[in-house]
Enzyme design. Structure first.
Site, PDB file in Angstrom:
ATOM      1  N   HIS A 283       4.002   1.581  -0.273  1.00 27.23           N
ATOM      2  CA  HIS A 283       3.455   2.341   0.849  1.00 27.23           C
ATOM      3  C   HIS A 283       2.065   1.818   1.187  1.00 27.23           C
ATOM      4  CE1 HIS A 283       6.627   5.043  -0.582  1.00 27.23           C
ATOM      5  NE2 HIS A 283       6.686   5.430   0.682  1.00 27.23           N
TER       6      HIS A 283
ATOM      7  N   TYR B 215      -2.466  -1.324   0.543  1.00 30.92           N
ATOM      8  CA  TYR B 215      -1.046  -1.593   0.377  1.00 30.92           C
ATOM      9  C   TYR B 215      -0.747  -1.378  -1.098  1.00 30.92           C
ATOM     10  CZ  TYR B 215      -0.758  -3.603   5.057  1.00 30.92           C
ATOM     11  OH  TYR B 215      -0.781  -3.789   6.413  1.00 30.92           O
ATOM     12  N   CYS B 216      -0.195  -0.236  -1.422  1.00 34.51           N
ATOM     13  CA  CYS B 216       0.102   0.147  -2.797  1.00 34.51           C
ATOM     14  C   CYS B 216       1.558  -0.230  -3.065  1.00 34.51           C
ATOM     15  CB  CYS B 216      -0.121   1.647  -2.954  1.00 34.51           C
ATOM     16  SG  CYS B 216      -0.012   2.224  -4.645  1.00 34.51           S
ATOM     17  N   LEU B 217       1.757  -1.285  -3.858  1.00 32.73           N
ATOM     18  CA  LEU B 217       3.084  -1.883  -4.003  1.00 32.73           C
ATOM     19  C   LEU B 217       3.644  -1.721  -5.407  1.00 32.73           C
ATOM     20  CD1 LEU B 217       2.431  -5.199  -2.050  1.00 32.73           C
ATOM     21  CD2 LEU B 217       3.133  -2.970  -1.163  1.00 32.73           C
TER      22      LEU B 217
END
Length: 174
Positions: free
Chosen positions: A130, A143-145
Site C-alpha cells: 500500500h 510505499y509500504c511493500l
C-alpha cells in the site's frame, strides 16, 4: 483415379499440418495459477496473488540496507531502488518513490473496514502493498511493500542479471 488421389493427398497434408499446429503440446504458461503455486513460496503466492500481507519485522527486506534493485518476484520487472528506500519504523520495506517508468499502479482498497491505496505491479498484476501520504520528502509518500512480493538484486549483480542499465543509480562521483 489419379484426379482423386491428388486432392486427397492435399487434404491429408492440410489435416496433418493443422493437427500439428493446433494439437501440439504447448509449454505451460509461467503466469498460470498452477505455475505460480509451484514457483513461488507459500507466502509469496499469498501476498502477490491473494492480496495478503506478511508479518512486520519478520520479512526478508525490511532492514536490508544493501544497494540494489527490488524487482517483481513474479516476473522480474524492476520496480524500486534502494536509493529511495528509507526506515519507516513499520517493519516492512518502505520507499518514497518507484523507479522512473516502473509499472507501479495504484487502486482503491476498501478491505479491513478502511479505505487505503493498494500498490500493484502493472506487469504481473501482483499485489505489492500500500502507499500512504506520510512519507519523507521529496514525494511525501510511503510505499509500504511486502518483501514477499519482491526479489532483491544487489547492485554488484545487476550486469549478470541483465539489469546493467540501472548500474548508474548506485555509482557515486567523487
Amino acid at each position: 483415379m489419379k484426379k482423386l488421389a491428388l486432392p486427397l493427398l492435399a487434404v491429408a497434408a492440410l489435416v496433418a499440418v493443422l493437427g500439428f499446429v493446433f494439437l501440439r503440446p504447448t509449454a505451460p504458461d509461467p503466469m498460470s495459477d498452477a505455475a505460480l503455486k509451484d514457483r513461488l513460496t507459500r507466502m509469496q503466492y499469498y501476498v502477490t496473488q491473494k492480496d495478503g500481507t506478511e508479518p512486520p519485522y519478520a520479512n526478508e527486506y525490511w532492514n536490508n540496507k544493501e544497494p540494489g534493485l527490488y524487482v517483481d518476484v513474479v516476473d522480474g520487472t524492476p520496480l524500486f531502488a534502494s536509493t529511495t528506500k528509507y526506515e519507516s519504523g513499520t517493519g516492512w520495506p518502505s520507499f518514497w518513490q518507484p523507479l522512473d517508468g516502473a509499472p507501479v499502479e495504484t487502486k482503491e482498497d476498501k478491505s479491513l473496514f478502511m479505505t487505503r491505496t493498494e500498490v500493484r505491479s502493472g506487469s504481473s498484476d501482483s499485489h505489492l502493498g500500500h502507499v500512504f501520504e506520510d512519507g519523507p520528502q521529496p514525494t511525501g509518500l510511503r510505499y509500504c511493500l511486502n518483501s514477499a512480493a519482491l526479489r532483491f538484486v544487489p547492485a554488484s549483480d545487476l550486469e549478470a542479471e541483465g539489469l546493467g542499465e540501472y548500474a548508474d543509480l548506485f555509482t557515486t562521483e567523487g
